[in-house]
Motif scaffolding. Structure first.
Motif, PDB file in Angstrom:
ATOM      1  N   VAL A   3       0.836  -1.056   0.021  1.00 34.21           N
ATOM      2  CA  VAL A   3       0.069   0.073  -0.162  1.00 34.21           C
ATOM      3  C   VAL A   3       0.846   1.224   0.025  1.00 34.21           C
ATOM      4  CG1 VAL A   3      -1.925   1.156   1.373  1.00 34.21           C
ATOM      5  CG2 VAL A   3      -1.748  -1.137   1.345  1.00 34.21           C
ATOM      6  N   TRP A   4       0.483   2.256  -0.876  1.00 39.58           N
ATOM      7  CA  TRP A   4       1.460   3.373  -1.218  1.00 39.58           C
ATOM      8  C   TRP A   4       1.241   4.398   0.382  1.00 39.58           C
ATOM      9  CZ3 TRP A   4       5.390   5.855  -2.563  1.00 39.58           C
ATOM     10  CH2 TRP A   4       5.525   7.168  -2.390  1.00 39.58           C
ATOM     11  N   THR A   5       2.345   4.575   0.681  1.00 35.62           N
ATOM     12  CA  THR A   5       2.595   5.527   1.759  1.00 35.62           C
ATOM     13  C   THR A   5       3.431   6.708   1.553  1.00 35.62           C
ATOM     14  OG1 THR A   5       4.041   4.367   3.133  1.00 35.62           O
ATOM     15  CG2 THR A   5       1.716   4.091   3.658  1.00 35.62           C
ATOM     16  N   ALA A   6       3.130   8.042   1.890  1.00 37.29           N
ATOM     17  CA  ALA A   6       4.033   9.162   1.701  1.00 37.29           C
ATOM     18  C   ALA A   6       5.050   9.170   2.632  1.00 37.29           C
ATOM     19  CB  ALA A   6       3.231  10.263   1.393  1.00 37.29           C
ATOM     20  N   GLU A   8       7.288  10.617   5.516  1.00 39.79           N
ATOM     21  CA  GLU A   8       6.847  11.547   6.791  1.00 39.79           C
ATOM     22  C   GLU A   8       6.982  12.864   6.550  1.00 39.79           C
ATOM     23  OE1 GLU A   8       8.497  10.155  10.478  1.00 39.79           O
ATOM     24  OE2 GLU A   8       7.726   8.165  10.253  1.00 39.79           O
ATOM     25  N   LEU A  58      -2.685  13.614   0.091  1.00 39.20           N
ATOM     26  CA  LEU A  58      -1.461  13.503  -0.440  1.00 39.20           C
ATOM     27  C   LEU A  58      -1.288  14.841  -1.235  1.00 39.20           C
ATOM     28  CD1 LEU A  58      -1.697   9.797  -1.767  1.00 39.20           C
ATOM     29  CD2 LEU A  58      -0.120  10.714   0.016  1.00 39.20           C
ATOM     30  N   ASP A 138       3.710  13.570  -4.051  1.00 33.21           N
ATOM     31  CA  ASP A 138       3.131  12.266  -3.162  1.00 33.21           C
ATOM     32  C   ASP A 138       2.098  11.633  -3.634  1.00 33.21           C
ATOM     33  OD1 ASP A 138       5.483  12.531  -1.605  1.00 33.21           O
ATOM     34  OD2 ASP A 138       4.738  13.504  -0.032  1.00 33.21           O
ATOM     35  N   ASP A 380      -8.236  -1.836   6.875  1.00 32.73           N
ATOM     36  CA  ASP A 380      -6.801  -2.297   6.662  1.00 32.73           C
ATOM     37  C   ASP A 380      -6.630  -3.745   6.046  1.00 32.73           C
ATOM     38  OD1 ASP A 380      -5.567   0.025   7.545  1.00 32.73           O
ATOM     39  OD2 ASP A 380      -5.785  -0.878   9.677  1.00 32.73           O
ATOM     40  N   VAL A 394      -3.782   2.928  -2.692  1.00 34.46           N
ATOM     41  CA  VAL A 394      -3.563   4.272  -1.873  1.00 34.46           C
ATOM     42  C   VAL A 394      -4.729   4.867  -1.157  1.00 34.46           C
ATOM     43  CG1 VAL A 394      -3.111   6.805  -1.996  1.00 34.46           C
ATOM     44  CG2 VAL A 394      -2.059   5.029  -3.849  1.00 34.46           C
ATOM     45  N   GLU A 395      -4.596   4.900   0.072  1.00 35.95           N
ATOM     46  CA  GLU A 395      -5.713   5.616   1.060  1.00 35.95           C
ATOM     47  C   GLU A 395      -5.679   6.942   0.852  1.00 35.95           C
ATOM     48  OE1 GLU A 395      -7.738   5.614   5.477  1.00 35.95           O
ATOM     49  OE2 GLU A 395      -5.733   4.557   5.294  1.00 35.95           O
ATOM     50  N   THR A 397      -7.053  10.174   2.325  1.00 41.42           N
ATOM     51  CA  THR A 397      -7.497  10.810   3.559  1.00 41.42           C
ATOM     52  C   THR A 397      -7.917  12.206   3.012  1.00 41.42           C
ATOM     53  OG1 THR A 397      -5.096  11.307   3.775  1.00 41.42           O
ATOM     54  CG2 THR A 397      -6.001   9.348   4.754  1.00 41.42           C
TER      55      THR A 397
END
Length: 406
Positions: A3-6, A8, A58, A138, A380, A394-395, A397
């Motif tokens: 899962v893509w996370t940007a 920090e 993002l 991102d 999740d 990608v979540e 948010t």
């Protein structure tokens, strides 16, 4: 696939250093803008209907500094997909005059074209020449989250970062219009003007309801308030989706031709639009031959589709505003009869089987991705299972509108 996370560190903090490292010059200004997701109405955007657009957490950040020559030099990093590109200002000027000519898809042409358009609209000095542009995003390309539109919005703000009115509604409205106009001229990819409008004029914690009948932009509650988490799922990331058949552009060209014939700004303003457009197409067939316009069935399908999607968006906005969440998810989850547009139907069906309260194409005809509204307690597990299947996840948010950061 994970899962893509940007990272920090926000893109806005990274872009200034990246620009300095690449050019040797500190940026004149920096800005960032959110990715966007289409709740519903991506194709009623061009029809003149209603489009509901949300902001993502993002973001894409842009840094700019002037050059002494006439070169637009671009460095872009879209979630790890990097590009170095240059274009000459004179070639960009020539491209602006070549109406209908094929576009290369060069990011230097797209972003240099935005500089050119801002100069032409007297938003930037006519002495503006070359430019160094750095974009750190991102927002992955191909995720259906408007990565390039976010970069456009961030770049527009960075270029006008010193304007005292940069946060005023009139200026941001004008910038959104200019960004959309420029992208239509200098890029081969379809433009969703609602993405530019929402990125520049939206509000944190809400979604923007854009009604092209009067150009209004109002707010509705964010769908996440219905105890869901939103996922973007695509076969892969790394490059924008380009429909080889150009179905969206064919449909838009037909709509533009019909509007010009009837003297209206949008077909939504034309009474009995479907019947009258079909009669006009039939007349064209008789006078100029059947190759001069789409078939009667295709013409009616496009107008019916625009009207149906506009009604769908209006109903979705009403349901959101009254927080009738079951009704809202039923509305946006209804299958649409898209007139020949490529859409990830199998992916949508998979997401429905995985428990989505609603799933739909991220932008039918313009993206290979789909959006899923998953019950928060299950999100999740669903995201991990989709990633384990090899899909790019990608979540989505909630996010905030574009801003000048330096």
């Amino acid at each position: 696939m994970a899962v893509w996370t940007a990272p920090e560190t926000p893109a806005s903090d990274r872009v200034a250093q990246a620009h300095l490292n690449r050019t040797g010059n500190a940026p004149l200004h920096t800005a960032d803008a959110p990715g966007t997701f289409i709740v519903v109405g991506e194709n009623s955007d061009h029809f003149g209907g209603i489009t509901i657009t949300g902001l993502t957490g993002l973001r894409a950040a842009a840094a700019v500094s002037p050059r002494d020559d006439t070169t637009v030099a671009v460095h872009c990093d879209f979630a790890g997909a990097t590009t170095e590109d240059t274009a000459d200002c004179r070639s960009i000027e020539e491209l602006a005059e070549q109406v209908g000519a094929a576009r290369s898809g060069s990011l230097a042409e797209r972003f240099g074209g935005l500089v050119h358009t801002l100069v032409g609209r007297q938003m930037l000095s006519r002495d503006t020449a070359g430019m160094d542009i750095t974009v750190i995003s991102d927002v992955p390309l191909g995720a259906g989250l408007g990565a390039l539109h976010a970069a456009d919005a961030a770049l527009a703000l960075a270029l006008l970062g010193g304007d005292a009115e940069i946060d005023s509604a009139p200026l941001r409205t004008r910038l959104a219009d200019i960004a959309s106009q420029s992208a239509r001229i200098f890029s081969p990819l379809p433009v969703l003007r609602a993405r530019h409008s929402a990125a520049l004029r939206g509000r944190e914690g809400t979604v923007s309801v854009i009604d092209y009948a009067d150009g209004s932009l109002t707010q509705a509650p964010h769908p996440a308030k219905a105890d869901v988490r939103i996922l973007s799922i695509a076969p892969s990331h790394g490059e924008p989706f380009l429909d080889a058949g150009h179905a969206v552009e064919k449909g838009r060209t037909f709509i533009d031709d019909a509007c010009a014939n009837f003297g209206v700004a949008s077909l939504r303003q034309l009474p009995n639009a479907a019947d009258r457009v079909v009669e006009w197409v039939d007349a064209r067939h008789h006078v100029h031959g059947t190759d001069s316009a789409p078939t009667l069935e295709t013409a009616r399908a496009w107008v019916d589709f625009g009207e149906a999607e506009t009604e769908l968006s209006a109903n979705a906005a009403k349901a959101l505003r009254s927080m009738r969440t079951d009704e809202f998810f039923q509305i946006i989850g209804e299958p649409e009869r898209t007139p020949g547009l490529p859409a990830p139907d199998q992916l949508v069906q998979l997401l429905q089987l995985r428990g989505a309260r609603a799933a739909r194409p991220a932008a039918a005809g313009m993206s290979q991705a789909a959006l899923a509204y998953i019950p928060a307690a299950e999100a999740d597990e669903v995201a991990e299972s989709l990633a384990a299947d090899g899909l790019a996840v990608v979540e989505v948010t909630p996010g905030a509108p574009a801003r000048v950061t330096g």
